[in-house]
Write a protein that holds these residues in place. Structure first.
Motif, PDB file in Angstrom:
ATOM      1  N   THR A  21      -3.931   1.509  13.471  1.00 21.23           N
ATOM      2  CA  THR A  21      -4.229   2.750  12.749  1.00 21.23           C
ATOM      3  C   THR A  21      -3.373   2.843  11.487  1.00 21.23           C
ATOM      4  O   THR A  21      -3.838   3.256  10.433  1.00 21.23           O
ATOM      5  CB  THR A  21      -3.914   3.968  13.651  1.00 21.23           C
ATOM      6  N   TYR A  22      -2.099   2.427  11.616  1.00 21.81           N
ATOM      7  CA  TYR A  22      -1.175   2.562  10.484  1.00 21.81           C
ATOM      8  C   TYR A  22      -1.425   1.519   9.421  1.00 21.81           C
ATOM      9  O   TYR A  22      -1.410   1.819   8.239  1.00 21.81           O
ATOM     10  CB  TYR A  22       0.276   2.520  10.974  1.00 21.81           C
ATOM     11  N   TRP A  23      -1.646   0.268   9.812  1.00 18.32           N
ATOM     12  CA  TRP A  23      -1.806  -0.727   8.747  1.00 18.32           C
ATOM     13  C   TRP A  23      -3.222  -0.788   8.200  1.00 18.32           C
ATOM     14  O   TRP A  23      -3.426  -1.218   7.082  1.00 18.32           O
ATOM     15  CB  TRP A  23      -1.227  -2.088   9.134  1.00 18.32           C
ATOM     16  N   GLU A  24      -4.192  -0.328   8.973  1.00 18.94           N
ATOM     17  CA  GLU A  24      -5.551  -0.255   8.412  1.00 18.94           C
ATOM     18  C   GLU A  24      -5.639   0.896   7.418  1.00 18.94           C
ATOM     19  O   GLU A  24      -6.409   0.832   6.457  1.00 18.94           O
ATOM     20  CB  GLU A  24      -6.592  -0.064   9.531  1.00 18.94           C
ATOM     21  N   GLY A  25      -4.853   1.932   7.663  1.00 12.87           N
ATOM     22  CA  GLY A  25      -4.816   3.060   6.730  1.00 12.87           C
ATOM     23  C   GLY A  25      -6.154   3.739   6.574  1.00 12.87           C
ATOM     24  O   GLY A  25      -6.499   4.188   5.482  1.00 12.87           O
ATOM     25  N   ILE A  26      -6.934   3.801   7.651  1.00 11.53           N
ATOM     26  CA  ILE A  26      -8.239   4.466   7.577  1.00 11.53           C
ATOM     27  C   ILE A  26      -8.082   5.940   7.975  1.00 11.53           C
ATOM     28  O   ILE A  26      -8.491   6.830   7.253  1.00 11.53           O
ATOM     29  CB  ILE A  26      -9.270   3.745   8.487  1.00 11.53           C
ATOM     30  N   GLU A  27      -7.409   6.171   9.093  1.00 13.76           N
ATOM     31  CA  GLU A  27      -7.208   7.554   9.553  1.00 13.76           C
ATOM     32  C   GLU A  27      -5.925   8.156   8.987  1.00 13.76           C
ATOM     33  O   GLU A  27      -5.716   9.354   9.076  1.00 13.76           O
ATOM     34  CB  GLU A  27      -7.156   7.596  11.086  1.00 13.76           C
ATOM     35  N   VAL A  28      -5.056   7.303   8.446  1.00 14.09           N
ATOM     36  CA  VAL A  28      -3.831   7.809   7.825  1.00 14.09           C
ATOM     37  C   VAL A  28      -3.805   7.326   6.369  1.00 14.09           C
ATOM     38  O   VAL A  28      -4.469   6.350   6.024  1.00 14.09           O
ATOM     39  CB  VAL A  28      -2.555   7.313   8.563  1.00 14.09           C
ATOM     40  N   THR A  29      -3.062   8.012   5.526  1.00 12.80           N
ATOM     41  CA  THR A  29      -2.915   7.583   4.132  1.00 12.80           C
ATOM     42  C   THR A  29      -2.213   6.224   4.113  1.00 12.80           C
ATOM     43  O   THR A  29      -1.149   6.077   4.723  1.00 12.80           O
ATOM     44  CB  THR A  29      -2.069   8.612   3.350  1.00 12.80           C
ATOM     45  N   PRO A  30      -2.780   5.215   3.447  1.00 18.28           N
ATOM     46  CA  PRO A  30      -2.134   3.904   3.417  1.00 18.28           C
ATOM     47  C   PRO A  30      -0.717   3.991   2.837  1.00 18.28           C
ATOM     48  O   PRO A  30      -0.500   4.687   1.841  1.00 18.28           O
ATOM     49  CB  PRO A  30      -3.042   3.077   2.496  1.00 18.28           C
ATOM     50  N   GLY A  31       0.204   3.324   3.493  1.00 20.56           N
ATOM     51  CA  GLY A  31       1.592   3.368   3.041  1.00 20.56           C
ATOM     52  C   GLY A  31       2.321   2.107   3.458  1.00 20.56           C
ATOM     53  O   GLY A  31       1.725   1.037   3.594  1.00 20.56           O
ATOM     54  N   ILE A  32       3.627   2.237   3.655  1.00 17.50           N
ATOM     55  CA  ILE A  32       4.461   1.131   4.122  1.00 17.50           C
ATOM     56  C   ILE A  32       4.722   1.351   5.611  1.00 17.50           C
ATOM     57  O   ILE A  32       5.134   2.441   6.020  1.00 17.50           O
ATOM     58  CB  ILE A  32       5.818   1.113   3.379  1.00 17.50           C
ATOM     59  N   VAL A  33       4.498   0.324   6.406  1.00 14.53           N
ATOM     60  CA  VAL A  33       4.748   0.410   7.846  1.00 14.53           C
ATOM     61  C   VAL A  33       5.945  -0.490   8.160  1.00 14.53           C
ATOM     62  O   VAL A  33       5.891  -1.693   7.907  1.00 14.53           O
ATOM     63  CB  VAL A  33       3.511  -0.051   8.658  1.00 14.53           C
ATOM     64  N   ALA A  34       7.019   0.108   8.660  1.00 11.02           N
ATOM     65  CA  ALA A  34       8.213  -0.674   9.019  1.00 11.02           C
ATOM     66  C   ALA A  34       8.430  -0.531  10.518  1.00 11.02           C
ATOM     67  O   ALA A  34       8.561   0.584  11.033  1.00 11.02           O
ATOM     68  CB  ALA A  34       9.427  -0.166   8.253  1.00 11.02           C
TER      69      ALA A  34
END
Ligand SMILES: Nc1ncnc2c1ncn2[C@@H]1O[C@H](COP(=O)(O)OP(=O)(O)O)[C@@H](O)[C@H]1O
Ligand SMILES: [Mg+2]
Length: 154
Positions: free
Chosen positions: A93-106
Motif C-alpha cells: 500500500t505504501y510503496w504503490e502509493g495508490i491509496e496513500v500519497t506517494p512518498g518515501i518509505v523507510a
C-alpha cells in the motif's frame, strides 16, 4: 557501495542527502542490529525532506507518518513482528502509493519482510566501534549512483 560513518552526525548527514534527493515512491530497507543507527539515518531523511517534527522509532506504533516535508515520510519498524504479521500489513500500500500519497518509505528491521518491493534501496549498517559505523548501500532495480557520488565522506 560502502560508506564509512565516523560518528552519528555522519549517519545523519547521509540521511539528509537521501532525504533531499529521493523521489516519491522510493523505499529504503534498513537491516542492522539494535543501536546500529537505523533511526538516526531516518531522522536525517526527515531533515532532508524538511520535516521539523522529532522522528522517533515506531517500535510500538509500527508506523509513523510525517506529512509536513517535501514528500510524505512513512517510517516503519517491524522489530516486534514475524513474517506472517508483516505480510498481513499489506505494506505494498505504501510503496504503490495508490491509496496513500506517494512518498518515501523507510523500513527498520526489513529482515522481517517475507517479500520485498520490485525496486528499493537496501542499507546495511554495521558496527565498527562505539561511534563508527559502516553503511553498505545497494540499489535494487533503481538508480542512486548520482546521488551517492555527492555524499561527502569525512
Ligand atoms: N556513527 C554512528 N551512526 C549512528 N549512530 C551512532 C553512531 N555512533 C554512535 N551512534 C549512536 O548509536 C545510537 C543509534 O541508535 P538508533 O539510531 O536508534 O539505532 P537503531 O534504530 O538501529 O536501533 C544512537 O544513540 C547514536 O547516537
Ligand atoms: Mg530504531
Amino acid at each position: 557501495m560502502k560508506i564509512f560513518l565516523a560518528n552519528a552526525e555522519a549517519t545523519l548527514n547521509l540521511g539528509i542527502t537521501l532525504g533531499e534527493s529521493l523521489t516519491a515512491g522510493s523505499v529504503i530497507l534498513l537491516e542492522a542490529d539494535l543501536g546500529a543507527g537505523k533511526t538516526t539515518l531516518v531522522q536525517g531523511i526527515g531533515k532532508g525532506l524538511g520535516i521539523s517534527e522529532l522522528i522517533v522509532s515506531p517500535t510500538f506504533t509500527l508506523i509513523n507518518e510525517y506529512t509536513e516535508g517535501r514528500l510524505p515520510l512513512y517510517h516503519l519498524d517491524l522489530y516486534r513482528l514475524g513474517p506472517k504479521e508483516v505480510a498481513a500489513l499489506n505494506l505494498e500500500t505504501y510503496w504503490e502509493g495508490i491509496e496513500v500519497t506517494p512518498g518515501i518509505v523507510a523500513i527498520e528491521w526489513a529482515e522481517r519482510m517475507p517479500y520485498k518491493p520490485d525496486n528499493y534501496i537496501s542499507v546495511h549498517l554495521t558496527y565498527e566501534n562505539e561511534n563508527t559505523r559502516q553503511a553498505e548501500i545497494t540499489a535494487v532495480n533503481c538508480e542512486i549512483s548520482e546521488l551517492i557520488s555527492t555524499i561527502q565522506i569525512d
